[in-house]
Scaffold this active site. Structure first.
Site, PDB file in Angstrom:
ATOM      1  N   LYS A  30       0.772  -1.244  -0.065  1.00  0.00           N
ATOM      2  CA  LYS A  30      -0.193   0.354   0.296  1.00  0.00           C
ATOM      3  C   LYS A  30       0.775   1.081  -0.055  1.00  0.00           C
ATOM      4  O   LYS A  30       0.773   2.035  -1.042  1.00  0.00           O
ATOM      5  CB  LYS A  30      -0.883   0.039   1.137  1.00  0.00           C
ATOM      6  CG  LYS A  30      -1.887  -1.124   1.433  1.00  0.00           C
ATOM      7  CD  LYS A  30      -2.687  -0.745   2.579  1.00  0.00           C
ATOM      8  CE  LYS A  30      -2.245  -0.879   3.912  1.00  0.00           C
ATOM      9  NZ  LYS A  30      -1.525  -2.201   4.501  1.00  0.00           N
ATOM     10  N   ARG A  67      -9.289   1.311   8.926  1.00  0.00           N
ATOM     11  CA  ARG A  67      -8.793  -0.121   9.489  1.00  0.00           C
ATOM     12  C   ARG A  67      -9.912  -0.822  10.198  1.00  0.00           C
ATOM     13  O   ARG A  67      -9.824  -2.167  10.432  1.00  0.00           O
ATOM     14  CB  ARG A  67      -7.466  -0.290   9.973  1.00  0.00           C
ATOM     15  CG  ARG A  67      -6.440  -0.521   9.190  1.00  0.00           C
ATOM     16  CD  ARG A  67      -5.034  -0.520   9.841  1.00  0.00           C
ATOM     17  NE  ARG A  67      -4.072  -1.220   9.400  1.00  0.00           N
ATOM     18  CZ  ARG A  67      -2.840  -1.082   8.839  1.00  0.00           C
ATOM     19  NH1 ARG A  67      -2.471   0.209   8.790  1.00  0.00           N
ATOM     20  NH2 ARG A  67      -2.274  -1.817   8.463  1.00  0.00           N
ATOM     21  N   ARG A 107      11.279  -7.047   4.549  1.00  0.00           N
ATOM     22  CA  ARG A 107      11.547  -5.900   4.983  1.00  0.00           C
ATOM     23  C   ARG A 107      12.200  -5.472   6.317  1.00  0.00           C
ATOM     24  O   ARG A 107      12.868  -4.427   6.401  1.00  0.00           O
ATOM     25  CB  ARG A 107      10.419  -5.094   4.772  1.00  0.00           C
ATOM     26  CG  ARG A 107      10.195  -3.682   4.873  1.00  0.00           C
ATOM     27  CD  ARG A 107       8.701  -2.990   4.792  1.00  0.00           C
ATOM     28  NE  ARG A 107       7.834  -3.383   5.682  1.00  0.00           N
ATOM     29  CZ  ARG A 107       6.454  -2.876   5.767  1.00  0.00           C
ATOM     30  NH1 ARG A 107       5.852  -2.419   4.815  1.00  0.00           N
ATOM     31  NH2 ARG A 107       5.679  -3.119   6.829  1.00  0.00           N
ATOM     32  N   ARG A 148      11.856  -1.674  11.471  1.00  0.00           N
ATOM     33  CA  ARG A 148      10.701  -1.784  12.115  1.00  0.00           C
ATOM     34  C   ARG A 148      10.319  -2.793  13.062  1.00  0.00           C
ATOM     35  O   ARG A 148      10.568  -3.980  12.900  1.00  0.00           O
ATOM     36  CB  ARG A 148       9.317  -1.572  11.157  1.00  0.00           C
ATOM     37  CG  ARG A 148       9.180  -0.464  10.582  1.00  0.00           C
ATOM     38  CD  ARG A 148       8.002  -0.402   9.388  1.00  0.00           C
ATOM     39  NE  ARG A 148       6.779  -1.101  10.101  1.00  0.00           N
ATOM     40  CZ  ARG A 148       5.663  -0.972   9.077  1.00  0.00           C
ATOM     41  NH1 ARG A 148       5.574  -0.270   8.074  1.00  0.00           N
ATOM     42  NH2 ARG A 148       4.410  -1.355   9.790  1.00  0.00           N
ATOM     43  N   ARG A 199      -0.545  -9.143  13.139  1.00  0.00           N
ATOM     44  CA  ARG A 199      -0.985  -7.983  12.392  1.00  0.00           C
ATOM     45  C   ARG A 199      -2.001  -8.582  11.259  1.00  0.00           C
ATOM     46  O   ARG A 199      -3.281  -8.094  11.109  1.00  0.00           O
ATOM     47  CB  ARG A 199      -0.072  -7.601  11.552  1.00  0.00           C
ATOM     48  CG  ARG A 199       0.713  -6.609  12.509  1.00  0.00           C
ATOM     49  CD  ARG A 199       2.221  -6.393  12.011  1.00  0.00           C
ATOM     50  NE  ARG A 199       2.351  -5.455  10.929  1.00  0.00           N
ATOM     51  CZ  ARG A 199       3.453  -5.508  10.310  1.00  0.00           C
ATOM     52  NH1 ARG A 199       4.473  -6.363  10.571  1.00  0.00           N
ATOM     53  NH2 ARG A 199       3.539  -4.652   8.962  1.00  0.00           N
TER      54      ARG A 199
HETATM   55  P1  ADP Z   1       1.335  -2.448   7.508  1.00  0.00           P
HETATM   56  O1  ADP Z   1      -0.018  -2.045   6.605  1.00  0.00           O
HETATM   57  O2  ADP Z   1       2.516  -2.829   6.751  1.00  0.00           O
HETATM   58  O3  ADP Z   1       1.083  -3.070   8.759  1.00  0.00           O
HETATM   59  P2  ADP Z   1       1.342   0.358   8.403  1.00  0.00           P
HETATM   60  O4  ADP Z   1       2.552   1.237   8.615  1.00  0.00           O
HETATM   61  O5  ADP Z   1       0.081   0.747   7.533  1.00  0.00           O
HETATM   62  O6  ADP Z   1       1.966  -1.053   7.954  1.00  0.00           O
HETATM   63  O7  ADP Z   1       0.979   0.127   9.971  1.00  0.00           O
HETATM   64  C1  ADP Z   1       1.695  -0.140  11.105  1.00  0.00           C
HETATM   65  C2  ADP Z   1       0.827  -0.122  12.255  1.00  0.00           C
HETATM   66  O8  ADP Z   1       0.449   0.991  12.747  1.00  0.00           O
HETATM   67  C3  ADP Z   1      -0.173  -1.093  12.339  1.00  0.00           C
HETATM   68  O9  ADP Z   1       0.081  -2.466  12.669  1.00  0.00           O
HETATM   69  C4  ADP Z   1      -1.077  -0.341  13.658  1.00  0.00           C
HETATM   70  O10 ADP Z   1      -0.402  -0.616  14.940  1.00  0.00           O
HETATM   71  C5  ADP Z   1      -0.837   1.012  13.424  1.00  0.00           C
HETATM   72  N1  ADP Z   1      -1.862   1.487  12.351  1.00  0.00           N
HETATM   73  C6  ADP Z   1      -1.756   2.079  11.188  1.00  0.00           C
HETATM   74  N2  ADP Z   1      -2.927   2.337  10.700  1.00  0.00           N
HETATM   75  C7  ADP Z   1      -3.862   2.295  11.887  1.00  0.00           C
HETATM   76  C8  ADP Z   1      -5.220   2.446  11.858  1.00  0.00           C
HETATM   77  N3  ADP Z   1      -5.813   3.169  10.660  1.00  0.00           N
HETATM   78  N4  ADP Z   1      -5.712   2.070  12.661  1.00  0.00           N
HETATM   79  C9  ADP Z   1      -5.195   1.643  13.825  1.00  0.00           C
HETATM   80  N5  ADP Z   1      -3.994   1.398  13.940  1.00  0.00           N
HETATM   81  C10 ADP Z   1      -3.161   1.713  12.801  1.00  0.00           C
END
Ligand code: ADP
Length: 191
Positions: free
Chosen positions: A14, A89, A128, A134, A146
């Site tokens: 994404k 989400r 990654r 991370r 996740r």
């Molecule tokens: P990925 O999609 O690869 O897990 P992101 O950078 O989008 O990576 O998200 C990393 C973390 O940030 C998630 O696992 C969550 O803990 C938090 N996060 C990101 N977006 C949201 C959201 N919309 N609602 C709740 N937590 C979020």
């Protein structure tokens, strides 16, 4: 104004694709994950709270995420539109986003999902993790958490947007530019 959600499981690409696609339509790229990580590295109160959830592979609670997102959107207005990456989400987040956009006489135009199978996702995220630093990319256990959060809280959004006839899924496997081209031609055919 054009508002797009880029949707998909963790590791589906994404973030990479949103940053490529945004230039094509002159959109603002809002990544909730990036905003949380920036706050964490700056040591803000929001960052301190968010990292407790992120490091375990859990979603940050809705209340915190939604108020943060609202501030982000307002800070970029006026603009040509947004590409939302990692938001919404949960159903509550999607409803809040609809309400906020509606209050500005705006709406989500399209939700494009990047489809990648779990085996490939785990492979990508562990790879990654070796360079990203991370903490949530470091172990298969956190990655599985996740994916579990996705299944429980995020997957229901597919139907939420299908009912509104806004959801479309594309193959997220292939070279970066191949996926970008697929995305752009899909968006072009829908707007
Ligand atoms: P990925 O999609 O690869 O897990 P992101 O950078 O989008 O990576 O998200 C990393 C973390 O940030 C998630 O696992 C969550 O803990 C938090 N996060 C990101 N977006 C949201 C959201 N919309 N609602 C709740 N937590 C979020």
């Amino acid at each position: 104004m054009l508002n797009i959600v880029i949707f998909g499981k963790p590791g589906s690409g994404k973030g990479t694709q949103a940053s490529l696609v945004k230039d094509n339509y002159d959109l603002v790229h809002v990544s909730t994950g990036d905003v949380f990580r920036k706050n964490t590295s700056q040591g803000t109160e929001l960052g301190k709270v968010a990292v407790q959830f992120m490091s375990k592979g859990e979603l940050v609670p809705d209340e915190i995420t939604i108020s943060m997102l609202k501030e982000e959107i307002k800070s970029f207005m006026p603009c040509n539109g947004f590409i939302f990456d990692g938001f919404p989400r949960t159903i509550l987040q999607a409803e809040s986003l609809d309400d906020l956009l509606k209050s500005m006489e705006l709406k989500i135009d399209l939700v494009v999902a990047l489809d990648v199978d779990n085996k490939k996702l785990i492979e990508r995220l562990l790879k990654r993790g070796k360079t990203s630093g991370r903490s949530d990319d470091q172990s298969e256990e956190k990655i599985n958490k996740r994916l579990e959060e996705y299944d429980n809280k995020t997957k229901p959004l597919i139907n939420f947007y299908k009912i509104q006839e806004k959801f479309i899924s594309i193959n997220g496997v292939g070279e970066f530019n191949e996926v970008t081209n697929r995305l752009i031609s899909t968006i072009d055919s829908k707007i």
